[in-house]
Write a protein that holds these residues in place. Structure first.
Motif, short mmCIF file in Angstrom:
data_model
loop_
_atom_site.label_atom_id
_atom_site.label_comp_id
_atom_site.label_asym_id
_atom_site.label_seq_id
_atom_site.Cartn_x
_atom_site.Cartn_y
_atom_site.Cartn_z
N ALA A 50 65.22 40.13 114.75
CA ALA A 50 65.76 40.57 113.17
C ALA A 50 67.32 40.32 113.23
O ALA A 50 67.55 39.73 111.86
CB ALA A 50 65.75 42.07 113.45
N ARG A 51 68.13 40.28 114.07
CA ARG A 51 69.38 39.98 113.87
C ARG A 51 69.71 38.47 113.36
O ARG A 51 70.27 38.02 112.91
CB ARG A 51 70.26 40.17 115.13
CG ARG A 51 70.48 41.65 115.28
CD ARG A 51 71.51 41.85 116.54
NE ARG A 51 71.49 43.12 117.15
CZ ARG A 51 72.46 44.26 116.64
NH1 ARG A 51 73.43 43.59 115.65
NH2 ARG A 51 72.57 45.25 117.19
N TYR A 52 68.59 37.57 113.96
CA TYR A 52 68.48 36.17 113.72
C TYR A 52 68.22 36.00 112.23
O TYR A 52 68.72 35.33 111.42
CB TYR A 52 67.50 35.36 114.48
CG TYR A 52 67.53 34.04 114.28
CD1 TYR A 52 68.61 33.07 114.57
CD2 TYR A 52 66.44 33.33 113.82
CE1 TYR A 52 68.58 31.61 114.23
CE2 TYR A 52 66.42 31.79 113.34
CZ TYR A 52 67.46 31.19 113.79
OH TYR A 52 67.23 29.98 113.32
N GLY A 76 60.96 49.33 110.54
CA GLY A 76 62.24 48.94 109.79
C GLY A 76 63.22 48.03 110.62
O GLY A 76 64.45 48.32 110.25
N VAL A 77 62.94 47.50 111.59
CA VAL A 77 63.94 46.81 112.44
C VAL A 77 64.57 45.69 111.45
O VAL A 77 65.83 45.52 111.60
CB VAL A 77 63.15 46.15 113.66
CG1 VAL A 77 64.23 45.04 114.53
CG2 VAL A 77 62.52 47.11 114.52
N ASP A 78 63.59 45.13 110.49
CA ASP A 78 64.35 43.92 109.95
C ASP A 78 65.34 44.40 108.86
O ASP A 78 66.22 43.83 108.55
CB ASP A 78 63.17 42.94 109.14
CG ASP A 78 62.42 42.09 110.32
OD1 ASP A 78 62.98 41.73 111.49
OD2 ASP A 78 61.35 41.62 109.88
N SER A 79 64.78 45.68 108.18
CA SER A 79 65.71 46.16 107.15
C SER A 79 66.83 46.58 107.86
O SER A 79 68.07 46.47 107.10
CB SER A 79 64.79 47.31 106.53
OG SER A 79 63.76 46.85 105.78
N TRP A 80 66.82 47.16 108.77
CA TRP A 80 68.14 47.66 109.61
C TRP A 80 69.01 46.46 110.01
O TRP A 80 70.22 46.52 109.59
CB TRP A 80 67.82 48.09 111.08
CG TRP A 80 68.88 48.34 111.90
CD1 TRP A 80 69.80 49.26 111.99
CD2 TRP A 80 68.89 47.61 112.96
NE1 TRP A 80 70.59 49.13 113.14
CE2 TRP A 80 70.06 48.33 113.86
CE3 TRP A 80 68.33 46.58 113.90
CZ2 TRP A 80 70.59 47.33 115.12
CZ3 TRP A 80 68.82 45.91 114.86
CH2 TRP A 80 69.73 46.48 115.36
#
Length: 127
Positions: A50-52, A76-80
């Protein structure tokens, strides 16, 4: 072979889930984030992935967008992660339980600028 009680089996499964959350989502584990189902944990991006993705948005686009729409929100990991590089994220998830858990997790993680919506993200119904 010793038989285990149902309670022991469930306790073992919860321990496995906690270890997987700690490995896959360390910041989320540290914040005691909710993971309502094993399937939601299995399907979500890892924190690293997600951070990438968020990093790609800030690197590839000369001016990062003001808003990103995540139409497959899940936990919601990507949204975060996106909320750390853009001003506004619109999170869509069609499962009400996941939508509610994601909102609580965003608060636990001090994530701002995320607007959660329970729906499919299709223009004719949700936007």
């Amino acid at each position: 072979m010793m038989k285990r009680s149902f309670a022991d089996i469930l306790e073992g499964l919860e321990g496995d889930r906690a270890r997987k959350v700690a490995r896959k989502l360390p910041s989320w584990a540290a914040a005691s984030a909710e993971v309502p189902t094993a399937l939601s944990l299995e399907q979500c991006s890892s924190e690293t992935a997600a951070r990438y993705k968020a990093c790609l948005v800030s690197r590839i686009v000369s001016t990062p967008p003001e808003t990103i729409v995540d139409i497959t929100g899940g936990l919601g990991v990507d949204s975060w992660a996106f909320s750390q590089v853009v001003g506004r994220v619109v999170y869509f998830e069609r499962d009400a339980e996941l939508t509610a858990a994601a909102a609580r997790n965003f608060a636990r993680l001090d994530a701002t600028g995320i607007e959660g919506r329970c729906g499919t993200g299709t223009p004719d119904t949700d936007l």
